[in-house]
Scaffold this motif. Sequence first.
Motif, short mmCIF file in Angstrom:
data_model
loop_
_atom_site.label_atom_id
_atom_site.label_comp_id
_atom_site.label_asym_id
_atom_site.label_seq_id
_atom_site.Cartn_x
_atom_site.Cartn_y
_atom_site.Cartn_z
N SER A 1 -15.55 -58.94 44.95
CA SER A 1 -16.93 -58.94 44.43
C SER A 1 -17.84 -58.04 45.28
O SER A 1 -18.75 -57.40 44.76
N ALA A 2 -17.58 -58.01 46.60
CA ALA A 2 -18.39 -57.17 47.49
C ALA A 2 -18.18 -55.69 47.18
O ALA A 2 -19.14 -54.92 47.07
N PHE A 3 -16.91 -55.29 47.03
CA PHE A 3 -16.62 -53.89 46.71
C PHE A 3 -17.12 -53.52 45.31
O PHE A 3 -17.56 -52.39 45.07
N LEU A 4 -17.05 -54.49 44.38
CA LEU A 4 -17.54 -54.24 43.02
C LEU A 4 -19.04 -53.98 43.04
O LEU A 4 -19.54 -53.07 42.35
N ALA A 5 -19.77 -54.75 43.85
CA ALA A 5 -21.22 -54.54 43.99
C ALA A 5 -21.51 -53.19 44.64
O ALA A 5 -22.40 -52.44 44.21
N CYS A 6 -20.76 -52.89 45.70
CA CYS A 6 -20.96 -51.63 46.42
C CYS A 6 -20.65 -50.44 45.50
O CYS A 6 -21.37 -49.43 45.51
N TYR A 7 -19.60 -50.58 44.69
CA TYR A 7 -19.24 -49.52 43.75
C TYR A 7 -20.32 -49.36 42.67
O TYR A 7 -20.64 -48.25 42.26
N GLY A 8 -20.91 -50.50 42.26
CA GLY A 8 -22.02 -50.44 41.30
C GLY A 8 -23.20 -49.66 41.87
O GLY A 8 -23.83 -48.85 41.17
N SER A 9 -23.47 -49.87 43.16
CA SER A 9 -24.54 -49.12 43.82
C SER A 9 -24.21 -47.63 43.88
O SER A 9 -25.08 -46.78 43.69
N THR A 10 -22.94 -47.32 44.15
CA THR A 10 -22.48 -45.92 44.19
C THR A 10 -22.66 -45.26 42.83
O THR A 10 -23.13 -44.12 42.73
N ARG B 1 -26.27 -61.06 49.49
CA ARG B 1 -25.66 -60.01 48.68
C ARG B 1 -26.17 -60.05 47.24
O ARG B 1 -26.42 -59.01 46.62
N VAL B 2 -26.36 -61.26 46.71
CA VAL B 2 -26.89 -61.40 45.35
C VAL B 2 -28.29 -60.80 45.26
O VAL B 2 -28.61 -60.09 44.31
#
Length: 380
Positions: A247-256, A283-284
């Motif tokens: 979920s952390a990488f998914l959020a970070c990828y969304g930001s990218t 993070r949320v």
Amino acid sequence: MKRDNRFVLILLIVYILFSDSISAKSFLKTDLNIKLIEKDSLKNRTYSELKKRFYNAGDDSKRAGNYAKAYLKMAKEKEDNIQIANGFLLLSKISKEEEGLRYADSVLFYGNKSKNKELLIKGNIQKGIHYFYYLAEYNKSLEKLLKAQKNAVEENNQFQQIVIKHHIGNLKTVTYQRKEALEIFRSNVKYFNENMPQNNEERIQYLKSLFRLANIYNITKKPDSAEIINKIGIKETFKSENKNMYSAFLACYGSTLHLSGKIDRALDSLKKSAGLIKNNKLRVATIYLIICKIHYAKRNFKLYENYLLKIDSMYAQYPEAIKETKIAYEALVEFYRDNNNDKQQLIFMNKLIKIDSVLDEKFKNVNKNIVRNYVSKNIL
């Protein structure tokens, strides 16, 4: 004849209802038995098995808590001070604020009792983590990390020094020392590329290092580099038994994706990530801020306001989201000013003033303390 039919129908209904009742009771009894068997089975597990299950529980703090308690119970029954400390360490990792600090203090108590230096390192790191994430007390966080670093250097404990550097990198990130933070996270990832993780603790730290490197690339507006690291992180997460970092990488990828102008894909990734996160409200809140930017760009002003208000409602319960809340308040003040809503503008202006004074106190001297107490000692 009609009466007979009615009688048969009544009997049929009673039979169905009674059968369902028996079936439901049987199911509940079976489910209860399964839970009791699972609880009993923890008694026969080794420390390493319980620890592995704890880490593999990911974001499910209830399951992780059961394994940590079973670990601590076994250690207490065996009067093993080192393992008692390790049990409290596991509980500290899934607890928040004051409770987490108390468990970390127990780690230090039993670490001293057993004269185990590694436990003293881990106990102080854990206190540093709690002061940083849950209480936003950055100077106190630095103080505990420096205590841990002193012991780690004395013991030549390379891995724990990497863990401490990671958290110092987090402090540098929030205090706008992004160039130095980038170098720390690059250095840590390089360490793991040269020293492949050997256990759950090291594998999780490797994933955290990748995540922070991708995140700092996003912060410094380098989406191409962030995308490369994100993809490595997602791949490594799928290879790991612990899927918590996904979920952390998914959020970070969304930001990218957002930085790269791929707005719809970004929104999809960010919403999925927020839905997967159970415990990390900081993070949320960060995810909600990015979603706000997207809705503002798409002129979805009602959704923009709603997500900002979600951050406001989170802050009272989760003070670790203080910086994100400040950004939300600034946006809400401007939003209500532009929409001629004087009442709401005044409410959030007062909230902004209060939060600014809190942040001023939290950040007071933290930058120069990092330089004086950390960098000047050539710890990096």
